[in-house]
Motif scaffolding. Sequence first.
Motif, PDB file in Angstrom:
ATOM      1  N   VAL A   3       3.571  -4.773   0.758  1.00  0.00           N
ATOM      2  CA  VAL A   3       3.746  -3.546  -0.021  1.00  0.00           C
ATOM      3  C   VAL A   3       4.523  -2.525   0.806  1.00  0.00           C
ATOM      4  O   VAL A   3       4.211  -2.285   1.983  1.00  0.00           O
ATOM      5  N   LEU A   4       5.518  -1.920   0.184  1.00  0.00           N
ATOM      6  CA  LEU A   4       6.230  -0.808   0.791  1.00  0.00           C
ATOM      7  C   LEU A   4       5.546   0.480   0.358  1.00  0.00           C
ATOM      8  O   LEU A   4       5.351   0.716  -0.832  1.00  0.00           O
ATOM      9  N   ALA A   5       5.160   1.316   1.321  1.00  0.00           N
ATOM     10  CA  ALA A   5       4.468   2.567   1.032  1.00  0.00           C
ATOM     11  C   ALA A   5       5.355   3.743   1.410  1.00  0.00           C
ATOM     12  O   ALA A   5       5.919   3.782   2.512  1.00  0.00           O
ATOM     13  N   PRO A  26      -6.091  -2.908   4.382  1.00  0.00           N
ATOM     14  CA  PRO A  26      -4.632  -2.981   4.523  1.00  0.00           C
ATOM     15  C   PRO A  26      -4.212  -2.870   5.990  1.00  0.00           C
ATOM     16  O   PRO A  26      -4.792  -2.107   6.763  1.00  0.00           O
ATOM     17  N   ARG A  27      -3.197  -3.653   6.349  1.00  0.00           N
ATOM     18  CA  ARG A  27      -2.731  -3.689   7.737  1.00  0.00           C
ATOM     19  C   ARG A  27      -1.252  -3.334   7.780  1.00  0.00           C
ATOM     20  O   ARG A  27      -0.432  -3.965   7.118  1.00  0.00           O
ATOM     21  N   THR A  28      -0.912  -2.328   8.559  1.00  0.00           N
ATOM     22  CA  THR A  28       0.465  -1.859   8.649  1.00  0.00           C
ATOM     23  C   THR A  28       1.258  -2.717   9.630  1.00  0.00           C
ATOM     24  O   THR A  28       0.891  -2.839  10.802  1.00  0.00           O
ATOM     25  N   LEU A  29       2.351  -3.293   9.150  1.00  0.00           N
ATOM     26  CA  LEU A  29       3.231  -4.085  10.007  1.00  0.00           C
ATOM     27  C   LEU A  29       4.217  -3.197  10.764  1.00  0.00           C
ATOM     28  O   LEU A  29       4.547  -3.468  11.920  1.00  0.00           O
ATOM     29  N   ALA A  30       4.719  -2.175  10.107  1.00  0.00           N
ATOM     30  CA  ALA A  30       5.676  -1.258  10.732  1.00  0.00           C
ATOM     31  C   ALA A  30       5.710   0.027   9.920  1.00  0.00           C
ATOM     32  O   ALA A  30       5.519  -0.003   8.697  1.00  0.00           O
ATOM     33  N   GLU A  31       5.956   1.133  10.580  1.00  0.00           N
ATOM     34  CA  GLU A  31       6.039   2.408   9.879  1.00  0.00           C
ATOM     35  C   GLU A  31       6.993   3.347  10.598  1.00  0.00           C
ATOM     36  O   GLU A  31       7.250   3.192  11.800  1.00  0.00           O
ATOM     37  N   ARG A  32       7.496   4.289   9.853  1.00  0.00           N
ATOM     38  CA  ARG A  32       8.302   5.371  10.401  1.00  0.00           C
ATOM     39  C   ARG A  32       7.813   6.664   9.760  1.00  0.00           C
ATOM     40  O   ARG A  32       7.765   6.783   8.535  1.00  0.00           O
ATOM     41  N   VAL A  33       7.453   7.630  10.586  1.00  0.00           N
ATOM     42  CA  VAL A  33       6.959   8.920  10.100  1.00  0.00           C
ATOM     43  C   VAL A  33       7.621  10.022  10.911  1.00  0.00           C
ATOM     44  O   VAL A  33       7.538  10.024  12.147  1.00  0.00           O
ATOM     45  N   PRO A  97       1.988   4.780  -8.396  1.00  0.00           N
ATOM     46  CA  PRO A  97       1.806   6.127  -7.865  1.00  0.00           C
ATOM     47  C   PRO A  97       0.344   6.377  -7.523  1.00  0.00           C
ATOM     48  O   PRO A  97      -0.554   5.926  -8.239  1.00  0.00           O
ATOM     49  N   VAL A  98       0.095   7.077  -6.426  1.00  0.00           N
ATOM     50  CA  VAL A  98      -1.264   7.476  -6.067  1.00  0.00           C
ATOM     51  C   VAL A  98      -1.242   8.944  -5.653  1.00  0.00           C
ATOM     52  O   VAL A  98      -0.282   9.393  -5.013  1.00  0.00           O
ATOM     53  N   PRO A  99      -2.258   9.723  -5.999  1.00  0.00           N
ATOM     54  CA  PRO A  99      -2.315  11.096  -5.495  1.00  0.00           C
ATOM     55  C   PRO A  99      -2.361  11.105  -3.968  1.00  0.00           C
ATOM     56  O   PRO A  99      -3.154  10.382  -3.359  1.00  0.00           O
ATOM     57  N   THR A 100      -1.511  11.882  -3.369  1.00  0.00           N
ATOM     58  CA  THR A 100      -1.442  11.923  -1.915  1.00  0.00           C
ATOM     59  C   THR A 100      -2.780  12.291  -1.264  1.00  0.00           C
ATOM     60  O   THR A 100      -3.148  11.697  -0.237  1.00  0.00           O
ATOM     61  N   PRO A 187       0.769   4.975   5.735  1.00  0.00           N
ATOM     62  CA  PRO A 187       1.124   3.894   4.806  1.00  0.00           C
ATOM     63  C   PRO A 187      -0.085   3.064   4.398  1.00  0.00           C
ATOM     64  O   PRO A 187      -0.237   2.712   3.221  1.00  0.00           O
ATOM     65  N   ALA A 188      -0.974   2.758   5.345  1.00  0.00           N
ATOM     66  CA  ALA A 188      -2.159   1.967   5.009  1.00  0.00           C
ATOM     67  C   ALA A 188      -3.071   2.714   4.057  1.00  0.00           C
ATOM     68  O   ALA A 188      -3.666   2.128   3.139  1.00  0.00           O
ATOM     69  N   GLY A 189      -3.200   4.042   4.242  1.00  0.00           N
ATOM     70  CA  GLY A 189      -4.012   4.834   3.335  1.00  0.00           C
ATOM     71  C   GLY A 189      -3.450   4.866   1.925  1.00  0.00           C
ATOM     72  O   GLY A 189      -4.198   4.798   0.938  1.00  0.00           O
ATOM     73  N   LEU A 190      -2.140   4.956   1.815  1.00  0.00           N
ATOM     74  CA  LEU A 190      -1.497   4.941   0.499  1.00  0.00           C
ATOM     75  C   LEU A 190      -1.772   3.623  -0.218  1.00  0.00           C
ATOM     76  O   LEU A 190      -2.116   3.603  -1.405  1.00  0.00           O
ATOM     77  N   VAL A 191      -1.627   2.517   0.506  1.00  0.00           N
ATOM     78  CA  VAL A 191      -1.854   1.211  -0.106  1.00  0.00           C
ATOM     79  C   VAL A 191      -3.329   1.026  -0.448  1.00  0.00           C
ATOM     80  O   VAL A 191      -3.682   0.502  -1.514  1.00  0.00           O
ATOM     81  N   ALA A 192      -4.221   1.470   0.435  1.00  0.00           N
ATOM     82  CA  ALA A 192      -5.651   1.355   0.164  1.00  0.00           C
ATOM     83  C   ALA A 192      -6.039   2.113  -1.093  1.00  0.00           C
ATOM     84  O   ALA A 192      -6.912   1.674  -1.854  1.00  0.00           O
ATOM     85  N   ALA A 193      -5.400   3.272  -1.332  1.00  0.00           N
ATOM     86  CA  ALA A 193      -5.710   4.062  -2.520  1.00  0.00           C
ATOM     87  C   ALA A 193      -5.315   3.347  -3.812  1.00  0.00           C
ATOM     88  O   ALA A 193      -5.852   3.641  -4.881  1.00  0.00           O
ATOM     89  N   ALA A 194      -4.377   2.405  -3.714  1.00  0.00           N
ATOM     90  CA  ALA A 194      -3.929   1.648  -4.888  1.00  0.00           C
ATOM     91  C   ALA A 194      -4.363   0.188  -4.831  1.00  0.00           C
ATOM     92  O   ALA A 194      -3.946  -0.613  -5.675  1.00  0.00           O
TER      93      ALA A 194
END
Length: 229
Positions: A3-5, A26-33, A97-100, A187-194
């Motif tokens: 999943v792309l978050a 959910p496990r994050t493979l890579a992220e940019r913030v 979409p998920v509420p932030t 990103p993991a939190g966004l995916v977990a919410a959905a």
Amino acid sequence: MLVLALDTATPAVTAGVVVLDGDSPPRTLAERVTVDAKAHGELLTPHVQAALAEAGLSFADLDAVVCGAGPGPFTGLRVGMVTAAALGQARGLPVYPVPTPDAIAVDVRAAGAGRPLLVATDARRREVYWAAYDAAGRRTEGPAVDRPAELAARLADLGVEVAAGQGAELYADVLGLPVVGSGYPSPAGLVAAAAEQLLAGAEPAPLTPLYLRRPDAVEPAARKRVVPS
């Protein structure tokens, strides 16, 4: 499931590639913030490309997109929503979409803070976007927008014990709550919410951004007629 978050509802420009299955979080493979409220449009797509490259993946490997739907300022929020919609349409991917604030609340619970929670993000104009959650992580109020003092007057009724989010950090002296967790969604939190919808293959909800207030721009008034003297 890969999943792309994405999220641009806060000053953080967030993109990440997350693995989701039914047996583990959910496990994050890579992220940019990058925290820069003026760089959403400039940085989001490069962040997506960099996260995919670091994970050794391409757009063709993705199974779904999750996007923070706000609430957030009009200009920044629409960058993430439009980008998510474009990627979904181009690759034939479902976009959830998920509420932030829900994503921030998931992050806080994952860090072990299982207490009634207020999530408050910066709405500018000396206001905050906020939502309240019970100890089990269920949203009980919001999202809404208020001045910090007005929100502080409601805290006893909301029953919250701790707060998270950049708004909670900025107005900690007004809200009077201990601040926990990160100011921005992961990103993991966004995916977990959905996650429930993703794993069930449910039809995504419409990509409707949560602005909560009208944009500053208004239609110009009609020109006054000049009457010759």
